[in-house]
Write a protein that holds these residues in place. Structure first.
Motif, PDB file in Angstrom:
ATOM      1  N   TYR A 253       0.833  -1.210   0.000  1.00 42.97           N
ATOM      2  CA  TYR A 253       0.000   0.000   0.000  1.00 42.97           C
ATOM      3  C   TYR A 253       0.865   1.257   0.000  1.00 42.97           C
ATOM      4  O   TYR A 253       0.641   2.184  -0.787  1.00 42.97           O
ATOM      5  N   ALA A 254       1.868   1.292   0.882  1.00 46.38           N
ATOM      6  CA  ALA A 254       2.758   2.448   0.931  1.00 46.38           C
ATOM      7  C   ALA A 254       3.504   2.613  -0.387  1.00 46.38           C
ATOM      8  O   ALA A 254       3.701   3.739  -0.877  1.00 46.38           O
ATOM      9  N   ALA A 255       3.908   1.487  -0.981  1.00 45.12           N
ATOM     10  CA  ALA A 255       4.598   1.544  -2.278  1.00 45.12           C
ATOM     11  C   ALA A 255       3.676   2.109  -3.354  1.00 45.12           C
ATOM     12  O   ALA A 255       4.104   2.893  -4.203  1.00 45.12           O
ATOM     13  N   ALA A 256       2.399   1.734  -3.307  1.00 42.69           N
ATOM     14  CA  ALA A 256       1.435   2.242  -4.287  1.00 42.69           C
ATOM     15  C   ALA A 256       1.301   3.752  -4.186  1.00 42.69           C
ATOM     16  O   ALA A 256       1.272   4.466  -5.207  1.00 42.69           O
ATOM     17  N   VAL A 257       1.241   4.263  -2.956  1.00 36.81           N
ATOM     18  CA  VAL A 257       1.141   5.708  -2.761  1.00 36.81           C
ATOM     19  C   VAL A 257       2.399   6.400  -3.277  1.00 36.81           C
ATOM     20  O   VAL A 257       2.334   7.439  -3.949  1.00 36.81           O
ATOM     21  N   MET A 258       3.555   5.832  -2.970  1.00 36.55           N
ATOM     22  CA  MET A 258       4.822   6.406  -3.408  1.00 36.55           C
ATOM     23  C   MET A 258       4.913   6.476  -4.928  1.00 36.55           C
ATOM     24  O   MET A 258       5.308   7.493  -5.509  1.00 36.55           O
ATOM     25  N   ILE A 259       4.545   5.386  -5.594  1.00 33.56           N
ATOM     26  CA  ILE A 259       4.620   5.334  -7.056  1.00 33.56           C
ATOM     27  C   ILE A 259       3.643   6.326  -7.681  1.00 33.56           C
ATOM     28  O   ILE A 259       3.969   7.026  -8.644  1.00 33.56           O
ATOM     29  N   ALA A 260       2.426   6.390  -7.130  1.00 30.86           N
ATOM     30  CA  ALA A 260       1.436   7.339  -7.645  1.00 30.86           C
ATOM     31  C   ALA A 260       1.925   8.770  -7.463  1.00 30.86           C
ATOM     32  O   ALA A 260       1.744   9.620  -8.353  1.00 30.86           O
ATOM     33  N   ALA A 261       2.556   9.059  -6.325  1.00 34.10           N
ATOM     34  CA  ALA A 261       3.086  10.400  -6.087  1.00 34.10           C
ATOM     35  C   ALA A 261       4.201  10.732  -7.077  1.00 34.10           C
ATOM     36  O   ALA A 261       4.319  11.870  -7.549  1.00 34.10           O
ATOM     37  N   ALA A 262       5.014   9.725  -7.406  1.00 33.69           N
ATOM     38  CA  ALA A 262       6.101   9.937  -8.363  1.00 33.69           C
ATOM     39  C   ALA A 262       5.583  10.190  -9.776  1.00 33.69           C
ATOM     40  O   ALA A 262       6.293  10.751 -10.615  1.00 33.69           O
ATOM     41  N   ALA A 263       4.345   9.783 -10.052  1.00 37.82           N
ATOM     42  CA  ALA A 263       3.763   9.933 -11.389  1.00 37.82           C
ATOM     43  C   ALA A 263       3.077  11.282 -11.588  1.00 37.82           C
ATOM     44  O   ALA A 263       2.527  11.548 -12.661  1.00 37.82           O
ATOM     45  N   LEU A 264       3.108  12.150 -10.572  1.00 37.05           N
ATOM     46  CA  LEU A 264       2.482  13.466 -10.687  1.00 37.05           C
ATOM     47  C   LEU A 264       3.260  14.371 -11.638  1.00 37.05           C
ATOM     48  O   LEU A 264       4.478  14.212 -11.783  1.00 37.05           O
ATOM     49  N   PRO A 265       2.602  15.327 -12.271  1.00 37.67           N
ATOM     50  CA  PRO A 265       3.300  16.233 -13.191  1.00 37.67           C
ATOM     51  C   PRO A 265       4.236  17.188 -12.458  1.00 37.67           C
ATOM     52  O   PRO A 265       4.199  17.294 -11.234  1.00 37.67           O
ATOM     53  N   VAL A 266       5.062  17.879 -13.217  1.00 34.18           N
ATOM     54  CA  VAL A 266       6.072  18.780 -12.656  1.00 34.18           C
ATOM     55  C   VAL A 266       5.416  19.859 -11.786  1.00 34.18           C
ATOM     56  O   VAL A 266       4.397  20.440 -12.151  1.00 34.18           O
ATOM     57  N   ALA A 267       6.031  20.125 -10.648  1.00 31.20           N
ATOM     58  CA  ALA A 267       5.485  21.093  -9.693  1.00 31.20           C
ATOM     59  C   ALA A 267       5.708  22.532 -10.162  1.00 31.20           C
ATOM     60  O   ALA A 267       6.737  22.846 -10.779  1.00 31.20           O
ATOM     61  N   GLY A 268       4.753  23.384  -9.819  1.00 23.28           N
ATOM     62  CA  GLY A 268       4.864  24.784 -10.202  1.00 23.28           C
ATOM     63  C   GLY A 268       6.001  25.513  -9.525  1.00 23.28           C
ATOM     64  O   GLY A 268       6.521  26.503 -10.062  1.00 23.28           O
ATOM     65  N   ASN A 269       6.423  25.035  -8.341  1.00 26.75           N
ATOM     66  CA  ASN A 269       7.494  25.757  -7.646  1.00 26.75           C
ATOM     67  C   ASN A 269       8.842  25.627  -8.360  1.00 26.75           C
ATOM     68  O   ASN A 269       9.770  26.395  -8.080  1.00 26.75           O
ATOM     69  N   VAL A 270       8.966  24.688  -9.296  1.00 30.12           N
ATOM     70  CA  VAL A 270      10.194  24.602 -10.086  1.00 30.12           C
ATOM     71  C   VAL A 270      10.331  25.860 -10.953  1.00 30.12           C
ATOM     72  O   VAL A 270      11.418  26.428 -11.094  1.00 30.12           O
TER      73      VAL A 270
END
Length: 311
Positions: A253-270
């Motif tokens: 479950y924790a791995a699923a959350v981590m992978i999904a978070a890694a798949a998010l688009p580039v952050a605006g703060n960059v």
């Protein structure tokens, strides 16, 4: 798969609504800046404090989880840096491109979306991802750019990094929330209701602000933006998945959350950092725009895969 797409669609429709308002200038850039400030300093901070105050640090802090995410992210960071240096872009531009390749929109998009789609248990893992992004990679880009400009690393750089972390409301909110939890203090009812009302503004406000800010960004340098988008939406979650599922065997479950978070688009703060240091802001802008648009299709695929909803 279709069910997951339909669940993510409202989030992207809110982004689209903000984009339309910004594109038609019904919501001008000045209004977007103030809405972003409200969400960043008030609404999102209230949401994060409320989440953290109901967590136990011992239950949240998972060093194998942190290691898996950190190593997977560092690998893609290194690849993006190497490609930029091979193109003779220099250390400062390479740092911006590497940031685009690995830093996702966890605060404004990831927290509300993943907690809703994956359940309230996702709060802890998402906060760990956010903390690594802010503390490790948010500090690294400042160190690389400042060090390259000065020609050396100095104590002044470390002071700048430390002050930046102390001034980040997300870090402050999480830290204060965990401290409140550690002291085992109950949240008074008026305070709890205040946090709930203010925190409820974070999701629609953040998503609308993302869309409105995209209206001011362009899709120039599509070849580089495409490469950085590929790193962020494909290579980053793939590397994190390999580390989480194979190298460290993290809880599924924790791995699923981590992978999904890694798949998010580039952050605006960059883009904010690139604009602040005047280093490749157009490139960062294009990567944010392209990755956000394409994530409408890619993010549901990743979430469907990690949750076993691909059928």
């Amino acid at each position: 798969m279709l069910a997951v797409f339909l669940k993510t669609l409202p989030f992207f429709l809110l982004i689209g609504l903000g984009y339309g308002a910004g594109r038609t200038r019904f919501f001008p850039p000045e209004a977007t800046a103030y809405l972003t400030k409200f969400v960043f300093y008030f609404a999102l901070s209230a949401m994060l404090f409320g989440f953290a105050a109901n967590l136990q640090l011992a239950e949240v802090l998972d060093w194998p989880f942190v290691s898996a995410y950190l190593i997977g992210t560092a690998v893609i960071y290194g690849i993006a840096t190497a490609v930029a240096l091979l193109r003779r872009r220099g250390v400062q531009e390479a740092a911006v491109e590497a940031q685009c390749a690995v830093i996702g929109n966890v605060g404004f998009l990831g927290i509300p979306m993943l907690v809703l789609l994956l359940g309230p248990e996702a709060i802890g893992p998402v906060m760990l991802v956010l903390a690594v992004d802010l503390i490790v990679f948010g500090s690294l880009i400042v160190i690389l750019i400042t060090g390259a400009r000065d020609g050396r690393l100095s104590p002044r750089i470390l002071v700048t990094v430390a002050l930046g972390l102390l001034r980040n409301p997300m870090i402050v909110a999480i830290t204060l929330g965990l401290a409140w939890s550690a002291l085992e203090l109950p949240i008074p009812q008026p305070m709890g209701e205040f946090l709930t009302i203010l925190g409820a503004a974070a999701t629609p406000g953040a998503l609308f602000a993302i869309g409105a800010s995209l209206a001011t960004k362009s899709a120039e340098r599509l070849s580089v933006a495409g490469w950085l988008t590929f790193c962020k939406l494909v290579l980053h979650p793939a590397a994190v998945a390999l580390c989480a599922l194979v190298l460290f065997e993290i809880d599924p479950y924790a791995a699923a959350v981590m992978i999904a978070a890694a798949a998010l688009p580039v952050a605006g703060n960059v883009f904010i950092l690139a604009e602040h240091y005047r280093i490749a802001p157009g490139r960062a802008s294009a990567a944010i725009f392209v990755s956000t648009v394409l994530s409408v299709a890619t993010l549901p695929v990743v979430i469907a895969w990690v949750t076993g909803s691909g059928g």
